[in-house]
Motif scaffolding. Structure first.
Motif, PDB file in Angstrom:
ATOM      1  N   LEU A 109     -10.217   9.560   4.081  1.00  0.00           N
ATOM      2  CA  LEU A 109     -10.691   8.494   3.318  1.00  0.00           C
ATOM      3  C   LEU A 109     -10.281   8.615   1.896  1.00  0.00           C
ATOM      4  O   LEU A 109      -9.723   7.533   1.214  1.00  0.00           O
ATOM      5  CB  LEU A 109     -12.187   8.537   3.550  1.00  0.00           C
ATOM      6  CG  LEU A 109     -12.993   6.866   2.891  1.00  0.00           C
ATOM      7  CD1 LEU A 109     -12.360   5.726   3.544  1.00  0.00           C
ATOM      8  CD2 LEU A 109     -14.402   7.231   2.957  1.00  0.00           C
ATOM      9  N   ASN A 110     -10.165   9.589   1.317  1.00  0.00           N
ATOM     10  CA  ASN A 110      -9.979   9.517  -0.217  1.00  0.00           C
ATOM     11  C   ASN A 110      -8.355   9.381  -0.264  1.00  0.00           C
ATOM     12  O   ASN A 110      -7.892   8.591  -1.168  1.00  0.00           O
ATOM     13  CB  ASN A 110      -9.995  11.335  -0.743  1.00  0.00           C
ATOM     14  CG  ASN A 110     -11.567  11.358  -1.168  1.00  0.00           C
ATOM     15  OD1 ASN A 110     -12.253  10.177  -1.575  1.00  0.00           O
ATOM     16  ND2 ASN A 110     -11.971  12.379  -1.386  1.00  0.00           N
TER      17      ASN A 110
ATOM     18  N   ILE B 134       0.847  -0.982   0.134  1.00  0.00           N
ATOM     19  CA  ILE B 134       0.027  -0.096  -0.157  1.00  0.00           C
ATOM     20  C   ILE B 134       0.901   1.212   0.045  1.00  0.00           C
ATOM     21  O   ILE B 134       0.444   2.189  -0.750  1.00  0.00           O
ATOM     22  CB  ILE B 134      -0.897  -0.120   1.347  1.00  0.00           C
ATOM     23  CG1 ILE B 134      -2.106  -1.078   1.024  1.00  0.00           C
ATOM     24  CG2 ILE B 134      -1.687   1.456   1.477  1.00  0.00           C
ATOM     25  CD1 ILE B 134      -2.838  -1.205   2.214  1.00  0.00           C
TER      26      ILE B 134
ATOM     27  N   ARG C  12      -4.050  -0.946  -3.717  1.00  0.00           N
ATOM     28  CA  ARG C  12      -4.811  -0.181  -2.814  1.00  0.00           C
ATOM     29  C   ARG C  12      -5.599  -0.861  -1.710  1.00  0.00           C
ATOM     30  O   ARG C  12      -5.844  -1.838  -1.798  1.00  0.00           O
ATOM     31  CB  ARG C  12      -5.907   0.683  -3.980  1.00  0.00           C
ATOM     32  CG  ARG C  12      -5.271   1.501  -4.887  1.00  0.00           C
ATOM     33  CD  ARG C  12      -6.290   2.313  -5.542  1.00  0.00           C
ATOM     34  NE  ARG C  12      -7.444   1.532  -5.900  1.00  0.00           N
ATOM     35  CZ  ARG C  12      -8.647   1.706  -6.627  1.00  0.00           C
ATOM     36  NH1 ARG C  12      -8.679   3.249  -6.890  1.00  0.00           N
ATOM     37  NH2 ARG C  12      -9.379   0.924  -6.916  1.00  0.00           N
ATOM     38  N   PRO C  13      -5.912  -0.272  -0.896  1.00  0.00           N
ATOM     39  CA  PRO C  13      -6.406  -1.069   0.464  1.00  0.00           C
ATOM     40  C   PRO C  13      -7.874  -1.193   0.075  1.00  0.00           C
ATOM     41  O   PRO C  13      -8.399  -0.209  -0.897  1.00  0.00           O
ATOM     42  CB  PRO C  13      -6.389  -0.050   1.547  1.00  0.00           C
ATOM     43  CG  PRO C  13      -6.064   1.445   1.087  1.00  0.00           C
ATOM     44  CD  PRO C  13      -5.390   1.231  -0.484  1.00  0.00           C
TER      45      PRO C  13
ATOM     46  N   ALA D 174      -9.218   0.887   4.513  1.00  0.00           N
ATOM     47  CA  ALA D 174      -9.367   2.270   4.168  1.00  0.00           C
ATOM     48  C   ALA D 174      -9.965   3.165   5.373  1.00  0.00           C
ATOM     49  O   ALA D 174      -9.539   3.805   6.006  1.00  0.00           O
ATOM     50  CB  ALA D 174      -9.898   3.005   2.858  1.00  0.00           C
TER      51      ALA D 174
ATOM     52  N   GLU E  92       1.165   4.178  -2.802  1.00  0.00           N
ATOM     53  CA  GLU E  92       0.944   5.854  -2.101  1.00  0.00           C
ATOM     54  C   GLU E  92       2.269   6.497  -3.231  1.00  0.00           C
ATOM     55  O   GLU E  92       1.889   7.740  -3.505  1.00  0.00           O
ATOM     56  CB  GLU E  92       1.110   5.825  -1.057  1.00  0.00           C
ATOM     57  CG  GLU E  92       0.989   7.064  -0.476  1.00  0.00           C
ATOM     58  CD  GLU E  92       1.007   6.991   1.110  1.00  0.00           C
ATOM     59  OE1 GLU E  92       1.929   7.352   1.800  1.00  0.00           O
ATOM     60  OE2 GLU E  92      -0.154   6.897   1.488  1.00  0.00           O
TER      61      GLU E  92
ATOM     62  N   PRO F 299      -4.546   6.264  -2.705  1.00  0.00           N
ATOM     63  CA  PRO F 299      -3.306   6.845  -2.101  1.00  0.00           C
ATOM     64  C   PRO F 299      -2.303   7.239  -3.191  1.00  0.00           C
ATOM     65  O   PRO F 299      -1.570   8.220  -3.045  1.00  0.00           O
ATOM     66  CB  PRO F 299      -2.567   5.502  -1.555  1.00  0.00           C
ATOM     67  CG  PRO F 299      -3.038   4.514  -2.055  1.00  0.00           C
ATOM     68  CD  PRO F 299      -4.573   4.798  -2.145  1.00  0.00           C
TER      69      PRO F 299
ATOM     70  N   ALA G 180      -6.744   7.518   1.614  1.00  0.00           N
ATOM     71  CA  ALA G 180      -6.709   6.057   2.231  1.00  0.00           C
ATOM     72  C   ALA G 180      -6.798   5.190   0.797  1.00  0.00           C
ATOM     73  O   ALA G 180      -6.436   4.101   0.586  1.00  0.00           O
ATOM     74  CB  ALA G 180      -7.448   5.656   3.263  1.00  0.00           C
ATOM     75  N   LEU G 181      -8.252   5.568   0.380  1.00  0.00           N
ATOM     76  CA  LEU G 181      -8.777   4.775  -0.743  1.00  0.00           C
ATOM     77  C   LEU G 181      -8.031   4.949  -2.023  1.00  0.00           C
ATOM     78  O   LEU G 181      -7.617   3.801  -2.755  1.00  0.00           O
ATOM     79  CB  LEU G 181     -10.238   5.054  -1.096  1.00  0.00           C
ATOM     80  CG  LEU G 181     -11.230   4.207  -0.206  1.00  0.00           C
ATOM     81  CD1 LEU G 181     -12.460   5.097  -0.391  1.00  0.00           C
ATOM     82  CD2 LEU G 181     -11.452   3.037  -0.367  1.00  0.00           C
TER      83      LEU G 181
ATOM     84  N   PRO H 172     -12.029  -1.055   0.774  1.00  0.00           N
ATOM     85  CA  PRO H 172     -12.957   0.229   1.371  1.00  0.00           C
ATOM     86  C   PRO H 172     -12.620  -0.139   2.827  1.00  0.00           C
ATOM     87  O   PRO H 172     -12.690   0.825   3.732  1.00  0.00           O
ATOM     88  CB  PRO H 172     -14.175   0.101   0.905  1.00  0.00           C
ATOM     89  CG  PRO H 172     -14.038  -0.392  -0.534  1.00  0.00           C
ATOM     90  CD  PRO H 172     -12.826  -1.501  -0.255  1.00  0.00           C
TER      91      PRO H 172
END
Length: 83
Positions: A64-65, A31, A45-46, A51, A35, A70, A67-68, A48
């Motif tokens: 959240l954006n 992850i 990507r993680p 995230a 990023e 990166p 994290a979802l 949801p």
């Protein structure tokens, strides 16, 4: 704030932070690699759910954006970029 920035700021290691998230260190590493690839998706990507867990564990310092998605996170004004 990007996840790797949060980890650097707080001094969290990948192993400890992965444990707090409930994932393996290798998954967290993938992850973090994603990023750092601006505009490209390499690594992973993680989900949801993960995230949301990142947002929760960081107390909202990682959005959240961020994290979802990166790989799409834009530098903040403090980092010399703009949103």
């Amino acid at each position: 704030m990007k996840l790797h920035e949060y980890m650097m700021t707080t001094g969290a290691t990948q192993t400890d932070f992965a444990r707090r998230l409930g994932v393996s260190q290798s998954y967290l590493s993938e992850i973090l690699a994603t990023e750092r690839q601006s505009g490209r998706v390499r690594g992973r990507r993680p989900s949801p759910e993960l995230a949301m867990r990142i947002v929760e564990v960081t107390g909202g310092q990682v959005s959240l954006n961020e994290a979802l998605f990166p790989h799409l996170a834009v530098k903040s004004k403090d980092d010399g970029g703009s949103r």
